[in-house]
Design a protein around this motif. Structure first.
Motif, PDB file in Angstrom:
ATOM      1  N   PRO A   1       0.788  -1.226   0.000  1.00  0.00           N
ATOM      2  CA  PRO A   1       0.000   0.000   0.000  1.00  0.00           C
ATOM      3  C   PRO A   1       0.826   1.283   0.000  1.00  0.00           C
ATOM      4  O   PRO A   1       0.305   2.361  -0.307  1.00  0.00           O
ATOM      5  N   ARG A   2       2.119   1.182   0.322  1.00  0.00           N
ATOM      6  CA  ARG A   2       2.970   2.385   0.298  1.00  0.00           C
ATOM      7  C   ARG A   2       3.104   2.928  -1.121  1.00  0.00           C
ATOM      8  O   ARG A   2       3.443   4.094  -1.326  1.00  0.00           O
ATOM      9  N   ALA A   3       2.780   2.094  -2.104  1.00  0.00           N
ATOM     10  CA  ALA A   3       2.820   2.550  -3.492  1.00  0.00           C
ATOM     11  C   ALA A   3       1.758   3.615  -3.760  1.00  0.00           C
ATOM     12  O   ALA A   3       1.920   4.444  -4.659  1.00  0.00           O
ATOM     13  N   ALA A   4       0.671   3.606  -2.982  1.00  0.00           N
ATOM     14  CA  ALA A   4      -0.375   4.620  -3.166  1.00  0.00           C
ATOM     15  C   ALA A   4       0.170   6.013  -2.863  1.00  0.00           C
ATOM     16  O   ALA A   4      -0.162   6.991  -3.542  1.00  0.00           O
ATOM     17  N   VAL A   5       1.005   6.093  -1.849  1.00  0.00           N
ATOM     18  CA  VAL A   5       1.640   7.379  -1.520  1.00  0.00           C
ATOM     19  C   VAL A   5       2.577   7.805  -2.644  1.00  0.00           C
ATOM     20  O   VAL A   5       2.602   8.967  -3.048  1.00  0.00           O
ATOM     21  N   ARG A   6       3.335   6.855  -3.185  1.00  0.00           N
ATOM     22  CA  ARG A   6       4.253   7.175  -4.281  1.00  0.00           C
ATOM     23  C   ARG A   6       3.494   7.712  -5.504  1.00  0.00           C
ATOM     24  O   ARG A   6       3.984   8.610  -6.196  1.00  0.00           O
ATOM     25  N   VAL A   7       2.321   7.146  -5.751  1.00  0.00           N
ATOM     26  CA  VAL A   7       1.532   7.615  -6.896  1.00  0.00           C
ATOM     27  C   VAL A   7       1.247   9.099  -6.781  1.00  0.00           C
ATOM     28  O   VAL A   7       1.457   9.874  -7.724  1.00  0.00           O
ATOM     29  N   TRP A   8       0.784   9.526  -5.611  1.00  0.00           N
ATOM     30  CA  TRP A   8       0.418  10.938  -5.463  1.00  0.00           C
ATOM     31  C   TRP A   8       1.635  11.838  -5.341  1.00  0.00           C
ATOM     32  O   TRP A   8       1.590  13.008  -5.716  1.00  0.00           O
ATOM     33  N   GLN A   9       2.738  11.304  -4.841  1.00  0.00           N
ATOM     34  CA  GLN A   9       3.976  12.087  -4.846  1.00  0.00           C
ATOM     35  C   GLN A   9       4.437  12.332  -6.284  1.00  0.00           C
ATOM     36  O   GLN A   9       4.865  13.431  -6.633  1.00  0.00           O
ATOM     37  N   LYS A  10       4.349  11.310  -7.117  1.00  0.00           N
ATOM     38  CA  LYS A  10       4.725  11.458  -8.521  1.00  0.00           C
ATOM     39  C   LYS A  10       3.759  12.388  -9.252  1.00  0.00           C
ATOM     40  O   LYS A  10       4.169  13.201 -10.090  1.00  0.00           O
ATOM     41  N   MET A  11       2.470  12.251  -8.954  1.00  0.00           N
ATOM     42  CA  MET A  11       1.477  13.125  -9.590  1.00  0.00           C
ATOM     43  C   MET A  11       1.763  14.587  -9.237  1.00  0.00           C
ATOM     44  O   MET A  11       1.662  15.476 -10.092  1.00  0.00           O
ATOM     45  N   LYS A  12       2.144  14.821  -7.998  1.00  0.00           N
ATOM     46  CA  LYS A  12       2.466  16.185  -7.578  1.00  0.00           C
ATOM     47  C   LYS A  12       3.661  16.715  -8.350  1.00  0.00           C
ATOM     48  O   LYS A  12       3.660  17.869  -8.812  1.00  0.00           O
ATOM     49  N   GLN A  13       4.689  15.891  -8.520  1.00  0.00           N
ATOM     50  CA  GLN A  13       5.878  16.308  -9.269  1.00  0.00           C
ATOM     51  C   GLN A  13       5.538  16.617 -10.724  1.00  0.00           C
ATOM     52  O   GLN A  13       6.054  17.567 -11.312  1.00  0.00           O
ATOM     53  N   MET A  14       4.661  15.827 -11.315  1.00  0.00           N
ATOM     54  CA  MET A  14       4.259  16.050 -12.709  1.00  0.00           C
ATOM     55  C   MET A  14       3.521  17.369 -12.882  1.00  0.00           C
ATOM     56  O   MET A  14       3.606  18.015 -13.933  1.00  0.00           O
ATOM     57  N   LYS A  15       2.789  17.775 -11.837  1.00  0.00           N
ATOM     58  CA  LYS A  15       1.985  18.993 -11.928  1.00  0.00           C
ATOM     59  C   LYS A  15       2.783  20.252 -11.610  1.00  0.00           C
ATOM     60  O   LYS A  15       2.354  21.359 -11.951  1.00  0.00           O
TER      61      LYS A  15
ATOM     62  N   SER B   1     -11.622  22.982  -7.397  1.00  0.00           N
ATOM     63  CA  SER B   1     -11.327  21.712  -8.047  1.00  0.00           C
ATOM     64  C   SER B   1     -12.228  20.614  -7.510  1.00  0.00           C
ATOM     65  O   SER B   1     -12.634  20.632  -6.354  1.00  0.00           O
ATOM     66  N   THR B   2     -12.545  19.632  -8.362  1.00  0.00           N
ATOM     67  CA  THR B   2     -13.332  18.497  -7.901  1.00  0.00           C
ATOM     68  C   THR B   2     -12.452  17.462  -7.226  1.00  0.00           C
ATOM     69  O   THR B   2     -12.964  16.463  -6.727  1.00  0.00           O
ATOM     70  N   HIS B   3     -11.149  17.672  -7.222  1.00  0.00           N
ATOM     71  CA  HIS B   3     -10.239  16.722  -6.584  1.00  0.00           C
ATOM     72  C   HIS B   3      -9.480  17.413  -5.444  1.00  0.00           C
ATOM     73  O   HIS B   3      -9.142  18.594  -5.540  1.00  0.00           O
ATOM     74  N   PRO B   4      -9.197  16.673  -4.372  1.00  0.00           N
ATOM     75  CA  PRO B   4      -8.411  17.246  -3.281  1.00  0.00           C
ATOM     76  C   PRO B   4      -6.963  17.451  -3.718  1.00  0.00           C
ATOM     77  O   PRO B   4      -6.522  16.892  -4.727  1.00  0.00           O
ATOM     78  N   SER B   5      -6.232  18.224  -2.960  1.00  0.00           N
ATOM     79  CA  SER B   5      -4.830  18.453  -3.293  1.00  0.00           C
ATOM     80  C   SER B   5      -4.035  17.171  -3.089  1.00  0.00           C
ATOM     81  O   SER B   5      -4.394  16.302  -2.285  1.00  0.00           O
ATOM     82  N   ASP B   6      -2.934  17.054  -3.839  1.00  0.00           N
ATOM     83  CA  ASP B   6      -2.075  15.872  -3.696  1.00  0.00           C
ATOM     84  C   ASP B   6      -1.527  15.761  -2.283  1.00  0.00           C
ATOM     85  O   ASP B   6      -1.420  14.657  -1.734  1.00  0.00           O
ATOM     86  N   ASP B   7      -1.169  16.891  -1.679  1.00  0.00           N
ATOM     87  CA  ASP B   7      -0.632  16.868  -0.311  1.00  0.00           C
ATOM     88  C   ASP B   7      -1.654  16.306   0.675  1.00  0.00           C
ATOM     89  O   ASP B   7      -1.303  15.533   1.583  1.00  0.00           O
ATOM     90  N   LYS B   8      -2.909  16.697   0.500  1.00  0.00           N
ATOM     91  CA  LYS B   8      -3.949  16.203   1.410  1.00  0.00           C
ATOM     92  C   LYS B   8      -4.126  14.700   1.242  1.00  0.00           C
ATOM     93  O   LYS B   8      -4.278  13.966   2.227  1.00  0.00           O
ATOM     94  N   ARG B   9      -4.084  14.241   0.010  1.00  0.00           N
ATOM     95  CA  ARG B   9      -4.231  12.813  -0.238  1.00  0.00           C
ATOM     96  C   ARG B   9      -3.065  12.041   0.392  1.00  0.00           C
ATOM     97  O   ARG B   9      -3.256  10.993   1.022  1.00  0.00           O
ATOM     98  N   ILE B  10      -1.867  12.563   0.216  1.00  0.00           N
ATOM     99  CA  ILE B  10      -0.680  11.914   0.780  1.00  0.00           C
ATOM    100  C   ILE B  10      -0.776  11.861   2.296  1.00  0.00           C
ATOM    101  O   ILE B  10      -0.525  10.814   2.916  1.00  0.00           O
ATOM    102  N   ASP B  11      -1.137  12.971   2.920  1.00  0.00           N
ATOM    103  CA  ASP B  11      -1.226  13.034   4.381  1.00  0.00           C
ATOM    104  C   ASP B  11      -2.244  12.035   4.925  1.00  0.00           C
ATOM    105  O   ASP B  11      -1.991  11.352   5.930  1.00  0.00           O
ATOM    106  N   ARG B  12      -3.387  11.940   4.268  1.00  0.00           N
ATOM    107  CA  ARG B  12      -4.437  11.040   4.745  1.00  0.00           C
ATOM    108  C   ARG B  12      -4.023   9.568   4.584  1.00  0.00           C
ATOM    109  O   ARG B  12      -4.307   8.731   5.444  1.00  0.00           O
ATOM    110  N   LEU B  13      -3.352   9.278   3.489  1.00  0.00           N
ATOM    111  CA  LEU B  13      -2.880   7.902   3.286  1.00  0.00           C
ATOM    112  C   LEU B  13      -1.815   7.530   4.304  1.00  0.00           C
ATOM    113  O   LEU B  13      -1.818   6.430   4.874  1.00  0.00           O
ATOM    114  N   GLN B  14      -0.899   8.450   4.544  1.00  0.00           N
ATOM    115  CA  GLN B  14       0.165   8.170   5.503  1.00  0.00           C
ATOM    116  C   GLN B  14      -0.389   8.012   6.922  1.00  0.00           C
ATOM    117  O   GLN B  14       0.120   7.208   7.712  1.00  0.00           O
ATOM    118  N   ALA B  15      -1.449   8.762   7.226  1.00  0.00           N
ATOM    119  CA  ALA B  15      -2.042   8.689   8.564  1.00  0.00           C
ATOM    120  C   ALA B  15      -2.652   7.316   8.845  1.00  0.00           C
ATOM    121  O   ALA B  15      -2.733   6.889  10.000  1.00  0.00           O
TER     122      ALA B  15
END
Length: 262
Positions: free
Chosen positions: A209-223, A234-248
């Motif tokens: 499941p740690r790959a889910a965090v990597r996905v959003w970290q990469k998405m953030k870098q691409m943006k 936006s209809t989507h939350p920020s990448d940082d918020k998604r990362i924080d919630r997954l890590q929590a």
């Protein structure tokens, strides 16, 4: 006039109460006007149209990988009995989506950007959870109710003024307010919900499941450097918020992953 307002409010309250159900997976109350029995038909109809217009890749290593990973996740989801279908679309789009009834697509650019199997599993787990949680039907239902409410506002305002410009302005403001304070925030909450359940699914299917965090970290870098809308538009939350919630919740996801690996 007062009777008209009370009548409109009563209709909206009745319609809302009649269509509220409790999701068995999350325990959250959902407003859905579409019967679950219609999900498969809606998804199949939409996928048929996609097949008529989009360049779907039927064979090859990447298409087969997406199908294999998707089938593995769908099998341990809360709705394995859905008519699941996972397809690759040959277009340079960084996106994936799910239709009601279990029809999921990943665009080639997305699949190539996340070649690691666990990262693809995070993306597919997210989309599988959208279908399982009936987010598509929920969003359509909220849009339908929004249209009913805006139309009701037009009737009320139209009965109190002879100025067509004022009546039109009220309709526009009502529509914008509904989108800004109802549809968009709820879309963001559904995305976060799909992140959570999707990561549980990928972990239970045996993907780290740690790959889910990597996905959003990469998405953030691409943006980065590309700008974009503020989160509140936006209809989507920020990448940082998604990362924080997954890590929590990572301890929970890892516990499921370790069970699957035993």
């Amino acid at each position: 006039m007062r009777a008209l307002k009370l009548s409109m409010v009563s209709i909206l309250l009745f319609a809302t109460a009649a269509c509220v159900t409790t999701n068995e997976v999350t325990g959250r109350n959902q407003f859905i006007m579409i019967p679950a029995s219609q999900d498969a038909a809606l998804g199949l109809e939409a996928m048929t149209k996609v097949r008529e217009t989009a360049p779907i890749v039927e064979t090859g290593p990447l298409a087969e990988k997406i199908k294999r990973i998707g089938d593995r996740i769908a099998a341990i989801s809360d709705r394995p009995e859905l008519d699941w279908e996972f397809v690759l679309i040959d277009e340079p789009v960084l996106n994936a989506w799910a239709l009601p009834g279990g029809k999921v697509a990943v665009y080639k650019k997305m699949a190539e950007a996340f070649e690691d199997e666990a990262e693809l599993a995070a993306i597919l787990g997210h989309e599988v959870s959208h279908a399982v949680l009936r987010h598509g039907a929920e969003q359509v239902s909220r849009g339908q109710m929004q249209n009913i409410a805006v139309a009701g506002l037009g009737v009320i305002v139209g009965s109190t003024t002879d100025d067509p410009e004022i009546a039109q302005a009220a309709l526009v403001l009502g529509s914008v307010a509904a989108a800004g304070f109802v549809q968009m925030p709820h879309s963001r909450s559904m995305e976060l919900e799909a992140d959570d359940i999707g990561t549980l699914y990928m972990a239970r299917a045996g993907y780290d499941p740690r790959a889910a965090v990597r996905v959003w970290q990469k998405m953030k870098q691409m943006k980065e450097g590309q700008g974009g809308q503020p989160t509140f538009l936006s209809t989507h939350p920020s990448d940082d918020k998604r990362i924080d919630r997954l890590q929590a919740k990572m301890d929970v996801y890892l516990a499921e992953y370790r069970k699957a690996r035993r």
